[in-house]
Scaffold this motif. Structure first.
Motif, mmCIF file in Angstrom:
data_model
loop_
_atom_site.group_PDB
_atom_site.id
_atom_site.type_symbol
_atom_site.label_atom_id
_atom_site.label_comp_id
_atom_site.label_asym_id
_atom_site.label_seq_id
_atom_site.Cartn_x
_atom_site.Cartn_y
_atom_site.Cartn_z
ATOM 1 N N LEU A 63 0.795 -1.009 -0.103
ATOM 2 C CA LEU A 63 -0.025 0.013 0.251
ATOM 3 C C LEU A 63 0.691 1.285 -0.026
ATOM 4 N N ASP A 95 -6.148 0.949 -6.254
ATOM 5 C CA ASP A 95 -6.573 0.565 -5.234
ATOM 6 C C ASP A 95 -5.286 0.244 -4.102
ATOM 7 N N VAL A 98 -3.701 5.318 -0.881
ATOM 8 C CA VAL A 98 -4.417 5.993 -0.121
ATOM 9 C C VAL A 98 -3.967 7.434 -0.253
ATOM 10 N N VAL A 132 -7.562 3.692 9.405
ATOM 11 C CA VAL A 132 -7.835 3.385 8.157
ATOM 12 C C VAL A 132 -6.880 2.749 6.964
ATOM 13 N N ILE A 133 -5.372 3.232 7.364
ATOM 14 C CA ILE A 133 -4.665 3.025 6.493
ATOM 15 C C ILE A 133 -4.379 1.243 6.836
ATOM 16 N N ARG A 136 -6.824 -0.923 5.412
ATOM 17 C CA ARG A 136 -6.432 -1.141 3.943
ATOM 18 C C ARG A 136 -5.438 -2.055 3.838
ATOM 19 N N GLU A 139 -7.166 -5.545 3.808
ATOM 20 C CA GLU A 139 -8.272 -5.587 2.780
ATOM 21 C C GLU A 139 -7.191 -6.255 1.499
ATOM 22 N N LEU A 140 -5.836 -5.540 1.668
ATOM 23 C CA LEU A 140 -5.088 -5.958 0.278
ATOM 24 C C LEU A 140 -4.227 -7.332 0.709
#
Length: 314
Positions: A63, A95, A98, A132-133, A136, A139-140
């Motif tokens: 990310l 995606d 961020v 939030v980071i 993510r 999620e990845l």
């Protein structure tokens, strides 16, 4: 795209936002592997920096977190990072990114898809942004781990050492002089911006009177800024105050007002180290937001115009 990433999160940022990157990194690094240049200098030393940066942002980071301001992508290193991110998006989409604006009312890059959402740092704050980071990353396909006792001890030791540096800075002649210079730079920046604003037909006046900086011209409101250290070697608990009034307040050297003014907004800032080699104005009423003198001047002028626009005369 490989699933074996060297880093879970890589931060890309302009030097003005290094303190924000450092705070986010400190919150995240106990649970995910992060890349932030100031923390990885030894790893990069002796390598081709451009190639290494392109590799991190273009391939080996799961990310990429972009701390966005207009200056990002305009300096040599952030241009390298920007180009690596854009090239990667051709294959991976967006995606893996961020975007976290670090200025108010951001004008996002025209090449970024309009549907791309960004994290509101000023609304949510540092800790919520870090959460939030981390989400993510999960999620990845990342797997945030619990911080070990040793990792926690290392982080605690860093925090203690930095707090001691902050205490020394706020109780030193050098700290007071740096703060006074920053107040003068803030004042000069407001004067220059007022000249620029005049081209838009908005007439704001800036007056220096003792330790006050007074903004007038937008009826019915006036803004008073003040910063006055009491001692030559202490700035702890000394604030730069910004007060917006409907009407004009009673100040030394000015004719007392006929009508009692109404204070509409009050903001306070203290001057401190925000990382070992950088100091700035830090908002007390705005969740620790940090401002260089020019940034604070812009913020104060925007606040003055915003409040006046919504204040009825009489």
């Amino acid at each position: 795209m490989t699933e074996d990433f060297e880093y879970d999160v890589a931060f890309s940022f302009n030097a003005l936002d290094e303190s924000i990157a450092t705070q986010l990194n400190d919150l995240l690094s106990p649970r995910v592997k992060t890349f932030i240049y100031s923390e990885r200098q030894r790893e990069i030393a002796g390598t081709d920096g451009q190639e290494k940066f392109s590799e991190v942002y273009g391939q080996t980071a799961r990310l990429v977190v972009v701390l966005f301001r207009p200056e990002w992508g305009e300096t040599p290193w952030t241009r390298v990072e920007r180009d690596a991110i854009k090239n990667r998006s051709l294959n991976d989409g967006w995606d893996f990114t961020v975007f976290v604006p670090t200025v108010e009312r951001p004008q996002m890059p025209p090449w970024l898809p309009k549907t791309k959402l960004y994290v509101g740092l000023h609304r949510w704050g540092i800790e919520a942004t870090a959460a939030v980071i981390e989400a993510r990353v999960s999620e990845l396909g990342g797997n945030p781990h619990e911080e070990t006792v040793v990792e926690r001890a290392d982080r605690f030791a860093r925090a203690v050492k930095f707090n001691e540096q902050q205490e020394r800075f706020q109780s030193s002649h050098e700290g007071v002089q740096a703060a006074l210079q920053a107040y003068d730079d803030f004042s000069t920046a407001m004067e220059r911006q007022v000249e620029a604003i005049a081209s838009a037909g908005i007439k704001i006046n800036v007056k220096r009177s003792q330790h006050f900086r007074i903004l007038t011209g937008l009826s019915p409101c006036n803004t008073v800024c003040s910063f006055l250290p009491f001692y030559a070697n202490v700035i702890k608990d000394i604030h730069l105050s910004v007060d917006v009034y409907k009407g004009f307040p009673e100040l030394p050297g000015f004719i007392p007002p006929w009508e009692k003014p109404k204070k509409l907004k009050s903001l306070r800032y203290h001057y401190n180290l925000v990382r070992p080699d950088y100091h700035a104005w830090v908002g007390i009423d705005e969740k620790g937001r940090e401002f260089a003198p020019q940034q604070l001047a812009d913020h104060v002028l925007r606040t003055y115009m915003d409040i006046t626009e919504h204040t009825k005369p009489g």
